[in-house]
Design a protein around this motif. Structure first.
Motif, mmCIF file in Angstrom:
data_model
loop_
_atom_site.group_PDB
_atom_site.id
_atom_site.type_symbol
_atom_site.label_atom_id
_atom_site.label_comp_id
_atom_site.label_asym_id
_atom_site.label_seq_id
_atom_site.Cartn_x
_atom_site.Cartn_y
_atom_site.Cartn_z
ATOM 1 N N ASN A 2 6.840 9.349 12.990
ATOM 2 C CA ASN A 2 7.659 9.099 11.800
ATOM 3 C C ASN A 2 8.018 7.621 11.661
ATOM 4 O O ASN A 2 7.951 7.039 10.574
ATOM 5 N N GLU A 3 8.393 7.010 12.789
ATOM 6 C CA GLU A 3 8.712 5.577 12.762
ATOM 7 C C GLU A 3 7.473 4.761 12.430
ATOM 8 O O GLU A 3 7.528 3.807 11.651
ATOM 9 N N ALA A 4 6.328 5.136 13.038
ATOM 10 C CA ALA A 4 5.077 4.425 12.778
ATOM 11 C C ALA A 4 4.741 4.461 11.297
ATOM 12 O O ALA A 4 4.348 3.446 10.698
ATOM 13 N N ARG A 5 4.931 5.618 10.690
ATOM 14 C CA ARG A 5 4.631 5.740 9.259
ATOM 15 C C ARG A 5 5.541 4.832 8.427
ATOM 16 O O ARG A 5 5.114 4.285 7.409
ATOM 17 N N GLN A 6 6.784 4.654 8.862
ATOM 18 C CA GLN A 6 7.682 3.749 8.141
ATOM 19 C C GLN A 6 7.181 2.310 8.214
ATOM 20 O O GLN A 6 7.200 1.574 7.219
ATOM 21 N N TYR A 7 6.735 1.891 9.403
ATOM 22 C CA TYR A 7 6.185 0.538 9.547
ATOM 23 C C TYR A 7 4.915 0.380 8.702
ATOM 24 O O TYR A 7 4.747 -0.628 8.000
ATOM 25 N N PHE A 8 4.029 1.362 8.780
ATOM 26 C CA PHE A 8 2.783 1.293 8.016
ATOM 27 C C PHE A 8 3.069 1.270 6.509
ATOM 28 O O PHE A 8 2.427 0.546 5.755
ATOM 29 N N SER A 9 4.042 2.052 6.087
ATOM 30 C CA SER A 9 4.412 2.096 4.674
ATOM 31 C C SER A 9 4.932 0.744 4.196
ATOM 32 O O SER A 9 4.626 0.295 3.083
ATOM 33 N N LEU A 10 5.708 0.080 5.048
ATOM 34 C CA LEU A 10 6.254 -1.236 4.716
ATOM 35 C C LEU A 10 5.133 -2.254 4.499
ATOM 36 O O LEU A 10 5.155 -3.030 3.535
ATOM 37 N N ILE A 11 4.145 -2.249 5.384
ATOM 38 C CA ILE A 11 3.024 -3.177 5.243
ATOM 39 C C ILE A 11 2.183 -2.826 4.017
ATOM 40 O O ILE A 11 1.732 -3.712 3.279
ATOM 41 N N HIS A 12 1.988 -1.539 3.778
ATOM 42 C CA HIS A 12 1.211 -1.132 2.607
ATOM 43 C C HIS A 12 1.887 -1.603 1.321
ATOM 44 O O HIS A 12 1.213 -2.043 0.368
ATOM 45 N N LYS A 13 3.215 -1.538 1.277
ATOM 46 C CA LYS A 13 3.937 -2.005 0.090
ATOM 47 C C LYS A 13 3.697 -3.500 -0.128
ATOM 48 O O LYS A 13 3.432 -3.941 -1.261
ATOM 49 N N SER A 14 3.763 -4.285 0.941
ATOM 50 C CA SER A 14 3.493 -5.726 0.825
ATOM 51 C C SER A 14 2.065 -5.973 0.373
ATOM 52 O O SER A 14 1.805 -6.852 -0.462
ATOM 53 N N PHE A 15 1.144 -5.213 0.936
ATOM 54 C CA PHE A 15 -0.280 -5.302 0.595
ATOM 55 C C PHE A 15 -0.485 -5.096 -0.910
ATOM 56 O O PHE A 15 -1.155 -5.881 -1.582
#
Length: 241
Positions: free
Chosen positions: A180-193
């Protein structure tokens, strides 16, 4: 020098692992509502001998990632690299840039203007343009390289001015954490992307989002990754030397 004799059982398990992981990548892409062809599996070959890598390449693996310049240069001639894309994914020191430029298709671990300038300089010398990803330290961990997300856009704009570099996207390694935490980090980078892609900055193509490794590649795919970097889940536990 004693001749290296590969372990046939390890070759067999490596081939089975590759097939299984490749299928999991495709299934997860479909689960995320994406075309499985849009997500690429990178075989990370750090500390792995050519005798174990080649059977996977012969099966159709078309993307490999290496962490260390000297290790890759030392074994590249023994690899079956026809039609295979090669990325450097480990931390790159500026004094090693000359040794790797022109030998890989992409450098994924650019985290400073100083490093980008050296890549551009060495690329110019051999008449090439080097594709890069900018590495983001999404968890702000002191032990990891990468630009903090707050400084990302400024760094990208500075790098985009360099003549012999092409920015192709972002790469990240999140902290060790649960899914769940990993998905939050990945989601944050995807938003910047996505945000940076929408700005259409000159010389910046947000085509590639490289995130997810052996333990979290499925979470990364669900959050938009289109390259997952898998090593130990294919080749087994690493032997450091």
């Amino acid at each position: 020098m004693e001749r290296f004799i590969p372990d046939e059982n390890r070759i067999k398990s490596t081939v089975e692992n590759y097939r299984r992981i490749n299928e999991q990548v495709k299934e997860t892409a479909v689960k995320a509502g994406r075309d499985p062809q849009d997500v690429r599996l990178m075989c990370v070959t750090k500390t792995v001998e050519a005798e174990y890598i080649n059977p996977v390449l012969d099966l159709g693996a078309d993307l490999i990632g290496e962490n260390r310049v000297q290790e890759y240069v030392g074994k590249m001639d023994a690899l079956h690299l026809d039609g295979v894309e090669k990325h450097l994914i480990g931390h790159l020191q500026t004094n090693k840039v000359k040794q790797i430029v022109g030998k890989v298709d992409m450098i994924e671990s650019v985290d400073s203007l100083k490093l980008a300038k050296e890549i551009s300089k060495q690329s110019e010398k051999i008449g090439t343009v080097t594709n890069i990803l900018v590495e983001v330290n999404v968890g702000k961990e002191e032990s990891k390289s990468g630009i903090f997300i707050e400084g990302l856009e400024e760094l990208l704009c500075e790098i985009a001015q360099l003549s012999a570099i092409k920015v192709k996207g972002l790469m990240t390694i999140p902290p060790i954490c649960d899914e769940n935490e990993a998905r939050q980090y990945f989601s944050l980078i995807h938003k910047s992307f996505v945000d940076i892609k929408d700005k259409k900055i000159d010389n910046i193509d947000m085509d590639i989002l490289s995130m997810g490794m052996s333990g979290d590649f499925e979470a990364a795919i669900l959050e938009g990754s289109n390259i997952v970097r898998v090593g130990s889940a294919i080749f087994g536990a690493r032997k450091y030397f």
